[in-house]
Design a protein around this motif. Structure first.
Motif, PDB file in Angstrom:
ATOM      1  N   UNK A  93       1.755  -2.129   4.477  1.00 57.37           N
ATOM      2  CA  UNK A  93       2.555  -1.936   5.687  1.00 57.37           C
ATOM      3  C   UNK A  93       4.023  -2.253   5.451  1.00 57.37           C
ATOM      4  N   UNK A  94       4.314  -3.285   4.670  1.00 49.88           N
ATOM      5  CA  UNK A  94       5.714  -3.635   4.438  1.00 49.88           C
ATOM      6  C   UNK A  94       6.534  -2.511   3.826  1.00 49.88           C
ATOM      7  N   UNK A  95       5.950  -1.638   2.968  1.00 50.92           N
ATOM      8  CA  UNK A  95       6.765  -0.536   2.464  1.00 50.92           C
ATOM      9  C   UNK A  95       7.460   0.251   3.568  1.00 50.92           C
ATOM     10  N   UNK A  96       6.790   0.497   4.687  1.00 48.14           N
ATOM     11  CA  UNK A  96       7.432   1.269   5.758  1.00 48.14           C
ATOM     12  C   UNK A  96       8.629   0.510   6.310  1.00 48.14           C
ATOM     13  N   UNK A 152       3.389   6.438 -13.647  1.00 49.02           N
ATOM     14  CA  UNK A 152       3.576   6.498 -12.196  1.00 49.02           C
ATOM     15  C   UNK A 152       4.955   7.032 -11.856  1.00 49.02           C
ATOM     16  N   UNK A 153       5.960   6.518 -12.546  1.00 53.99           N
ATOM     17  CA  UNK A 153       7.324   6.945 -12.259  1.00 53.99           C
ATOM     18  C   UNK A 153       7.467   8.443 -12.520  1.00 53.99           C
ATOM     19  N   UNK A 154       6.800   8.931 -13.566  1.00 49.04           N
ATOM     20  CA  UNK A 154       6.830  10.374 -13.847  1.00 49.04           C
ATOM     21  C   UNK A 154       6.150  11.165 -12.743  1.00 49.04           C
ATOM     22  N   UNK A 155       5.004  10.652 -12.320  1.00 45.20           N
ATOM     23  CA  UNK A 155       4.247  11.369 -11.293  1.00 45.20           C
ATOM     24  C   UNK A 155       5.067  11.479 -10.008  1.00 45.20           C
ATOM     25  N   UNK A 156       5.726  10.374  -9.660  1.00 50.36           N
ATOM     26  CA  UNK A 156       6.552  10.399  -8.457  1.00 50.36           C
ATOM     27  C   UNK A 156       7.639  11.460  -8.588  1.00 50.36           C
ATOM     28  N   UNK A 157       8.186  11.567  -9.789  1.00 47.33           N
ATOM     29  CA  UNK A 157       9.242  12.556  -9.998  1.00 47.33           C
ATOM     30  C   UNK A 157       8.729  13.966  -9.688  1.00 47.33           C
ATOM     31  N   UNK A 158       7.499  14.230 -10.073  1.00 48.56           N
ATOM     32  CA  UNK A 158       6.946  15.561  -9.812  1.00 48.56           C
ATOM     33  C   UNK A 158       6.980  15.854  -8.312  1.00 48.56           C
ATOM     34  N   UNK A 159       6.670  14.849  -7.517  1.00 46.84           N
ATOM     35  CA  UNK A 159       6.685  15.065  -6.067  1.00 46.84           C
ATOM     36  C   UNK A 159       8.117  15.254  -5.561  1.00 46.84           C
ATOM     37  N   UNK A 160       9.032  14.456  -6.091  1.00 50.92           N
ATOM     38  CA  UNK A 160      10.417  14.603  -5.656  1.00 50.92           C
ATOM     39  C   UNK A 160      10.909  15.991  -6.040  1.00 50.92           C
ATOM     40  N   UNK A 161      10.588  16.396  -7.248  1.00 45.69           N
ATOM     41  CA  UNK A 161      10.988  17.702  -7.742  1.00 45.69           C
ATOM     42  C   UNK A 161      10.468  18.799  -6.817  1.00 45.69           C
ATOM     43  N   UNK A 162       9.175  18.704  -6.502  1.00 45.26           N
ATOM     44  CA  UNK A 162       8.580  19.763  -5.686  1.00 45.26           C
ATOM     45  C   UNK A 162       9.158  19.750  -4.274  1.00 45.26           C
ATOM     46  N   UNK A 163       9.281  18.567  -3.689  1.00 49.61           N
ATOM     47  CA  UNK A 163       9.655  18.527  -2.283  1.00 49.61           C
ATOM     48  C   UNK A 163      11.149  18.641  -2.064  1.00 49.61           C
ATOM     49  N   UNK A 164      11.939  18.192  -3.025  1.00 44.54           N
ATOM     50  CA  UNK A 164      13.368  18.253  -2.775  1.00 44.54           C
ATOM     51  C   UNK A 164      14.017  19.492  -3.375  1.00 44.54           C
ATOM     52  N   UNK A 165      13.659  19.787  -4.641  1.00 44.52           N
ATOM     53  CA  UNK A 165      14.380  20.869  -5.315  1.00 44.52           C
ATOM     54  C   UNK A 165      13.740  22.230  -5.050  1.00 44.52           C
ATOM     55  N   UNK A 166      12.424  22.258  -4.948  1.00 44.84           N
ATOM     56  CA  UNK A 166      11.773  23.567  -4.843  1.00 44.84           C
ATOM     57  C   UNK A 166      11.616  24.032  -3.408  1.00 44.84           C
ATOM     58  N   UNK A 167      11.665  23.070  -2.462  1.00 45.01           N
ATOM     59  CA  UNK A 167      11.422  23.476  -1.075  1.00 45.01           C
ATOM     60  C   UNK A 167      12.670  24.086  -0.491  1.00 45.01           C
ATOM     61  N   UNK A 204       1.109  -0.002  -3.658  1.00 42.75           N
ATOM     62  CA  UNK A 204       2.112  -0.389  -2.678  1.00 42.75           C
ATOM     63  C   UNK A 204       3.377   0.463  -2.850  1.00 42.75           C
ATOM     64  N   UNK A 205       3.768   0.676  -4.103  1.00 41.91           N
ATOM     65  CA  UNK A 205       4.957   1.475  -4.373  1.00 41.91           C
ATOM     66  C   UNK A 205       4.758   2.925  -3.926  1.00 41.91           C
ATOM     67  N   UNK A 206       3.531   3.417  -4.048  1.00 45.53           N
ATOM     68  CA  UNK A 206       3.246   4.766  -3.565  1.00 45.53           C
ATOM     69  C   UNK A 206       3.590   4.877  -2.082  1.00 45.53           C
ATOM     70  N   UNK A 207       3.255   3.801  -1.350  1.00 49.33           N
ATOM     71  CA  UNK A 207       3.563   3.826   0.083  1.00 49.33           C
ATOM     72  C   UNK A 207       5.076   3.873   0.288  1.00 49.33           C
ATOM     73  N   UNK A 208       5.826   3.188  -0.562  1.00 49.87           N
ATOM     74  CA  UNK A 208       7.287   3.213  -0.412  1.00 49.87           C
ATOM     75  C   UNK A 208       7.801   4.630  -0.617  1.00 49.87           C
ATOM     76  N   UNK A 209       7.383   5.248  -1.718  1.00 54.44           N
ATOM     77  CA  UNK A 209       7.888   6.598  -1.988  1.00 54.44           C
ATOM     78  C   UNK A 209       7.395   7.582  -0.933  1.00 54.44           C
ATOM     79  N   UNK A 210       6.161   7.427  -0.481  1.00 51.22           N
ATOM     80  CA  UNK A 210       5.679   8.335   0.564  1.00 51.22           C
ATOM     81  C   UNK A 210       6.539   8.196   1.805  1.00 51.22           C
ATOM     82  N   UNK A 211       6.877   6.953   2.155  1.00 52.63           N
ATOM     83  CA  UNK A 211       7.695   6.758   3.358  1.00 52.63           C
ATOM     84  C   UNK A 211       9.049   7.419   3.168  1.00 52.63           C
TER      85      UNK A 211
END
Ligand code: HEM
Ligand SMILES: [Cu+2]
Lengths: 241, 591
Positions: B228-231, A226-241, A49-56
């Protein structure tokens, strides 16, 4: 009409082979995931569920980056530190990333020693993980204050270009930093439990009627990785892009 | 025919998990207020949800009064009307139906029906309710802040949601967003519990394919909600930042009332995507539990096994999966690439396939059944009619070319009320009539129940049928009053009056239901443990209402699926799930 009920043997049906065996296992009684304790299952589902939050968050960031008409500041320049008279791009972020990834290593070791019931080593490693996490948050605070006080970046605007740069930056790193901070707090709680021997004696935990055991170290570990993994995505998408 | 059951076997697998220890509080407060018992939490959820739902009902009256008699009420001005519309929609969808189906029925039925002593983490479950309650209190608080609650429509579209000029743009919208965020946090705590309980805490013999469809519906809906709620959470956070800190996630550069606003470069359409990525699954979060429950009601009260159980399960799962790839059918008029329109129209129409399968299977279950027209059954049949109706208009709206002229008219209002308001509400009523005896140990009064059913059912059609025509005629939705238009015929006004009369009657008759709930609690006929002769585990508990821990000393063991009704060769017309094949009494008569 007497034999309406077929004679049943009391033997379980043999498990089918291959993929059908997997299906049979999943749909079997009592537990879909054999040997997975409740707490761990719950953490996994929470993380999905949290993955969906960070993806959004990340997708929204990419969308506003495209929708804004102002130029996007160059992260390489914004996130540079002047050390020994030289401007080094992304150096702080590189160190932060390194620290966070290392903390995943110490966390994994803590889980390992936890299952061996080595109280002291588990405690030390958990505390070390918490310390690394805390230093990550500390550096993030430093980075924020540098951006705010020196570069003049605000959530609603900045001198370098698109306002969304600051908005997305503070929102996403803030949300991630909150995750890390919560993780640090719980790491310390778990570490104390380990040291006191609560998990060996199965003392009921804080805020729950469930008995404590070393699984909670692993559950904590899941969250931390998980929190570390998310950081990798933030790092790649925010700092490197 | 010489068979007894679909899926019965005398084999009982050994226990894999040790018994869970429960926390048994001694005080009244521990038992009933800060309760960790899922059954009590369920009642707390249900009472709160119905309470706030009554507020939404009153709001619908006020809207209807305004629509029927424009310019006659000094206390309804255009801003108020928009606030009523918004709060009515939001409360009904989220705070009533979502909370009632998942927090209410989910909490009560999941542990009992899968044979668990409680939810896996009762403490978290308790906190879930209190966070939900605080979300509700914040929502109520928004009625009393300066400017009142937000009037942006339940979709809360920016930019208007946070622009001055929209009612509640200063305080109301902020309270609304915070309340939604809290709701999501609370729901997540409960939802994780429901999912893990279904996955990992079933009793011996309760395989996934022996679970009652009620559980399948609630389980799938909970997964949808967790994804769905995350969005919605993310869009709420971003809009909060836009409103308070002046960021521009959703806000483009705007000249408002002659003034250049402080925003630039944001994307309003981004909000719509996030909102509907949540919003469409939300429809199924409400519908899937209703589907599940209605399947069980029909099977029990028609004394027949559900037709095509496996197909029903897969249809629920397929609808759940598909519901994540149709969201932009709510955005046909927002402007999008025609290929997207094509894609979303296609996926939308594909959902009709599993949905139609379910409808056929309900009807085939009724076919040649030994139908007992009990109150729950009447509501279940009422649901089928209403759902088919709403489903058919949904096919209209799913097509881009048909939707464009109908969008934002009363036709849409009629459609979604049929499919996601009236249909699930009928199931809620049916389910309450069905399970009330288990919850209280007493039957609800039958005559009052029948009056309640007929007025609600016929009344709903009186309200919403004419609305379809108003929509065809071009009457727009979310309009305070319609004046100076020449394309809307005079007669539309008389229709509006008729609709309002019906709405007032239907609303008022809900008092009969509330009275029935109260009266029967003290005076109702004692029900015994299994008044409907049902097979599922919640009816086999040693005590009614079940005590904390649900099943007494030993947990039941399941030997068969949930639908052994009228089994040829068995003496009784139902065989509970926990009866082993060897203990079924056979009838002496030949079949
Ligand atoms: C007695 C029952 C009900 C009546 C008389 C009623 C009436 C209305 C009316 C008059 C509107 C506003 C139309 C407009 O001006 O646009 C409306 C909107 C709405 N209603 Fe209901 N309603 C009822 C029950 C429900 C239920 C049970 C739900 C639960 C799903 C629901 C969900 C909505 C939603 C989502 C909206 C749209 C709000 C918006 O446009 O922002 N209603 N209803
Ligand atoms: Cu939809």
């Amino acid at each position: 009409m007497t034999q309406a009920i077929p004679a049943n043997t009391l033997e379980p049906l043999p498990l089918p082979e291959g993929i059908q065996g997997v299906v049979a296992d999943w749909s079997s009684d009592q537990r879909a995931f054999k040997k997975v304790p409740w707490g761990k299952a719950m953490m996994w589902i929470f993380l999905v569920s949290d993955t969906f939050i960070f993806s959004a968050f990340l997708i929204s960031y990419m969308t506003v980056r495209m929708s804004t008409t102002d130029p996007w500041p160059n992260p390489g320049e914004v996130f540079a530190l002047t050390l020994w008279g030289k401007k080094i791009p992304l150096i702080l972020i590189a160190i932060m990333t390194f620290i966070l990834i290392s903390s995943s290593g110490t966390m994994a070791m803590a889980v390992n020693f936890g299952y061996r019931k080595d109280r002291v080593k588990t405690f030390v490693l958990l505390l070390l993980t918490a310390a690394l996490g805390a230093s990550f948050v500390g550096m993030q605070a430093f980075e924020w204050s540098k951006l705010i006080f020196e570069e003049g970046v605000r959530p609603w605007g900045n001198p370098m270009g698109a306002a969304q740069f600051g908005s997305a930056f503070f929102m996403i790193t803030g949300f991630h930093g909150t995750h890390v901070s919560i993780g640090v707090i719980f790491l310390i709680i778990v570490a104390i439990k380990v040291l006191r021997g609560d998990l060996d004696h199965q003392r009921p935990g804080f805020l729950t009627g469930r008995k404590g055991n070393y699984e909670i170290v692993e559950i904590m570990g899941l969250y931390w990785h998980f929190v570390d993994l998310v950081w990798v995505f933030i790092f790649a998408l925010f700092y490197l892009w | 025919m010489d068979y007894v059951a679909h899926d019965a076997s005398a084999y009982a697998p050994p226990a894999e998990v040790e018994e869970m220890e429960l926390y048994h509080p001694k005080t009244f407060v521990g038992k009933y207020i800060w309760s960790q018992d899922a059954k009590i939490i369920a009642v707390q959820y249900a009472v709160t949800a119905i309470g706030i739902g009554l507020v939404a009902l009153v709001l619908s009256w006020l809207m209807r009064l305004q629509l029927a008699f424009p310019n006659s009420f000094s206390f309804i001005d255009p801003s108020n009307y928009l606030q009523f519309v918004t709060q009515h929609g939001m409360i009904m969808v989220i705070y009533l139906l979502t909370a009632l189906f998942l927090g209410g029925f989910g909490n009560y039925l999941i542990p009992l029906m899968v044979g668990a002593r409680d939810m896996v983490f009762p403490y978290v479950n308790m906190v879930s309710y209190w966070v939900y309650l605080s979300a509700v209190l914040l929502l109520i608080a928004s009625f009393f802040v300066p400017g009142g609650p937000t009037g942006a429509g339940w979709t809360l579209y920016p930019p208007q949601a946070i622009l001055q000029g929209t009612p509640g743009a200063t305080w109301g919208i902020i309270l609304m967003l915070v309340s939604l965020a809290l709701f999501i946090v609370g729901f997540t705590m409960g939802g994780l519990n429901y999912v893990v309980t279904v996955l990992q805490a079933r009793t011996r013999g309760m395989t996934l394919m022996r679970m009652p469809l009620t559980i399948w519906g609630i389980f799938t809906a909970t997964i949808l909600a967790l994804l769905a709620f995350p969005a919605l959470l993310v869009s709420a956070i971003m809009m909060l930042l836009d409103a308070t800190l002046g960021t521009s996630f959703f806000m483009p550069a705007i000249v408002s009332m002659g003034q250049q606003g402080g925003h630039a470069g944001g994307s309003p359409v981004l909000f719509q995507h996030l909102f509907w990525f949540f919003g469409h699954p939300e429809v199924y979060i409400v519908a899937l539990p209703a589907f599940g429950i209605v399947s069980d009601l029909i099977s029990v009260h028609a004394r027949k096994n559900i037709f095509g159980y496996r197909m029903m399960v897969w249809a629920i799962v397929a609808i759940g999966g598909l519901s994540f790839v149709v969201w932009a059918h709510h955005m046909y008029v927002s402007g999008m690439n025609p290929y997207f329109g094509f894609f979303f129209a296609t996926t939308t129409l594909i959902i009709a396939v599993p949905t139609a399968i379910k409808v056929y299977n309900w009807i085939l279950t009724l076919w040649h059944g030994n139908i007992r027209l009990t109150v729950p059954m009447m509501f279940a049949i009422g649901f089928i009619f209403t759902f088919i109706n709403g489903g058919l208009t949904g096919l209209f709206l799913g097509n881009v070319t048909v939707d464009v002229p109908l969008s934002d008219t009363m036709f849409v209002v009629a459609h979604f009320h049929m499919v996601m308001a009236i249909a699930p509400i009928l199931v809620v009523f049916g389910a309450i009539y069905h399970w009330y005896p288990k919850i209280t140990g007493r039957m609800l009064n039958d005559s009052l129940g029948k009056i309640h059913f007929w007025v609600t059912f016929v009344g709903s059609y009186a309200i919403y049928y004419p609305m379809h025509y108003l929509g065809f005629a071009g009457v727009p939705r979310r309009y305070y009053a319609i004046e100076g238009t020449n394309f809307i015929p005079e007669s539309a006004q008389s229709l509006n009056v008729a609709i309002t009369v019906a709405a007032l009657i239907v609303g008022a008759f809900q008092v009969v239901f509330l009275y029935n709930l109260l009266w029967s609690y003290f005076r109702g006929k004692p029900s015994g443990g299994n008044p409907w002769n049902a097979t599922t585990l919640e009816w086999q508990t040693p005590d009614t209402p079940p005590k904390h821990g649900n099943f007494g000393a030993t947990l039941p063991v399941v030997y068969r699926w949930a639908y052994d009704y009228s089994v040829p060769g068995a003496e009784q017309d139902f065989i509970p799930q926990n009866v082993p094949p060897g203990e079924v009494t056979r009838s002496s008569a030949r079949t």
